[in-house]
Design a protein around this motif. Structure first.
Motif, PDB file in Angstrom:
ATOM      1  N   GLY A   1       0.778  -1.230   0.000  1.00  0.00           N
ATOM      2  CA  GLY A   1       0.000   0.000   0.000  1.00  0.00           C
ATOM      3  C   GLY A   1       0.807   1.275   0.000  1.00  0.00           C
TER       4      GLY A   1
ATOM      5  N   ASP B   1      -0.744  12.496  -0.071  1.00  0.00           N
ATOM      6  CA  ASP B   1      -1.738  11.827  -0.902  1.00  0.00           C
ATOM      7  C   ASP B   1      -3.094  11.971  -0.212  1.00  0.00           C
TER       8      ASP B   1
ATOM      9  N   ASP C   1      -5.993  11.058  -1.100  1.00  0.00           N
ATOM     10  CA  ASP C   1      -6.868   9.900  -1.240  1.00  0.00           C
ATOM     11  C   ASP C   1      -6.659   8.893  -0.109  1.00  0.00           C
ATOM     12  N   THR C   2      -5.424   8.720   0.320  1.00  0.00           N
ATOM     13  CA  THR C   2      -5.119   7.755   1.376  1.00  0.00           C
ATOM     14  C   THR C   2      -4.847   8.427   2.714  1.00  0.00           C
TER      15      THR C   2
ATOM     16  N   THR D   1      -1.996   9.835   3.403  1.00  0.00           N
ATOM     17  CA  THR D   1      -0.611   9.470   3.692  1.00  0.00           C
ATOM     18  C   THR D   1       0.329  10.592   3.295  1.00  0.00           C
TER      19      THR D   1
ATOM     20  N   THR E   1       1.445   7.484   7.896  1.00  0.00           N
ATOM     21  CA  THR E   1       0.056   7.118   7.655  1.00  0.00           C
ATOM     22  C   THR E   1      -0.915   8.078   8.325  1.00  0.00           C
ATOM     23  N   ARG E   2      -2.174   7.981   7.903  1.00  0.00           N
ATOM     24  CA  ARG E   2      -3.233   8.807   8.486  1.00  0.00           C
ATOM     25  C   ARG E   2      -3.303   8.567   9.997  1.00  0.00           C
TER      26      ARG E   2
ATOM     27  N   GLU F   1      -7.657  16.968   1.733  1.00  0.00           N
ATOM     28  CA  GLU F   1      -8.395  15.731   1.481  1.00  0.00           C
ATOM     29  C   GLU F   1      -9.762  16.012   0.887  1.00  0.00           C
TER      30      GLU F   1
END
Length: 92
Positions: free
Chosen positions: A16, A31, A33-34, A36, A45-46, A91
């Protein structure tokens, strides 16, 4: 050596990490979308971003706003909170 690097990048992508391989040579990017953040060759990571936001808010709440030092520390923590807030606005 190039085969080893390709294998590592393929493994990261399969887990991922997406375009992780390029982050070593590109500027940091987010990013939306993720959720991240790719920064200095790291994948943030989120969930880690959420933990960081909680940390900054918790530490800011502990600052003694009656002192110049406490107000300065509260402002420093606010910078972190605002940075995370700006990421989240990307986001939407």
């Amino acid at each position: 050596m190039a085969d080893r690097e390709a294998l590592i990048n393929q493994l990261a992508a399969s887990m991922g990490a997406g375009g992780y391989a390029q982050t070593k040579y590109e500027e940091s990017r987010y990013d939306p979308d993720t959720g991240t953040l790719y920064c200095n060759g790291q994948i943030i990571t989120r969930n880690t971003i959420d933990l960081a936001e909680g940390f900054y808010k918790n530490m800011q709440a502990k600052c003694d706003l009656k002192t110049p030092e406490g107000r300065q520390m509260a402002a420093i923590y606010q910078v972190g909170i605002e940075g995370i807030s700006r990421l989240r606005r990307a986001e939407k």
